[in-house]
Design an enzyme around this catalytic site. Sequence first.
Site, mmCIF file in Angstrom:
data_model
loop_
_atom_site.group_PDB
_atom_site.id
_atom_site.type_symbol
_atom_site.label_atom_id
_atom_site.label_comp_id
_atom_site.label_asym_id
_atom_site.label_seq_id
_atom_site.Cartn_x
_atom_site.Cartn_y
_atom_site.Cartn_z
ATOM 1 C CE1 TYR A 118 -40.208 -17.076 -73.032
ATOM 2 C CE2 TYR A 118 -40.946 -14.830 -73.350
ATOM 3 C CZ TYR A 118 -40.923 -15.988 -72.606
ATOM 4 O OH TYR A 118 -41.602 -16.061 -71.420
ATOM 5 C CD GLU A 119 -36.835 -16.174 -81.430
ATOM 6 O OE1 GLU A 119 -35.944 -17.026 -81.598
ATOM 7 O OE2 GLU A 119 -38.019 -16.405 -81.711
#
Length: 163
Positions: A17-18
């Site tokens: 997600y990052e």
Amino acid sequence: MNKMSLSADGIAVAHHYESCELEAYPDPGSEDGNPWTIGWGHTGPEVKKGLQWDQERANAVFKVDVGVAERCVLRMVTVPINQAQFDALVLFVYNVGATAFQNSTMLRKLNAGDYGGASSEFKRWNKNDGKVMKGLTRRRASEEALFDGAGATLAISVGAGIK
């Protein structure tokens, strides 16, 4: 609670997600672009337009930031949790911050022993500047799946399945 640390599953979901950006960029979901972000989702007063890091620095700061989130979860959660639950909570704190977690219904339910109720709270945290964000909706679905015992691959696929 035992000294726990983010597992490989937790790291995999966080990195999914990052993603890692070595040049600072504005928050795509906020009206004013703040906070600026660099590395694996790092924000702070030093992060401004034009800031650049190398991969080594991004990885080192990720470990420090995760450590802050880990200590927050270890300090604030007063009931027993397993590794998957710990991972999901650390990822949540990493993204929303300690103050938001401390004041959350999620933490209140969890500390009251309502694990199912705490799990269902993840999906409520899908807005930025009051707007529902598809990326946050997916992220929260993955965190909830992780909390409920899914491994990283399954948790990521749960989030990816949200259209």
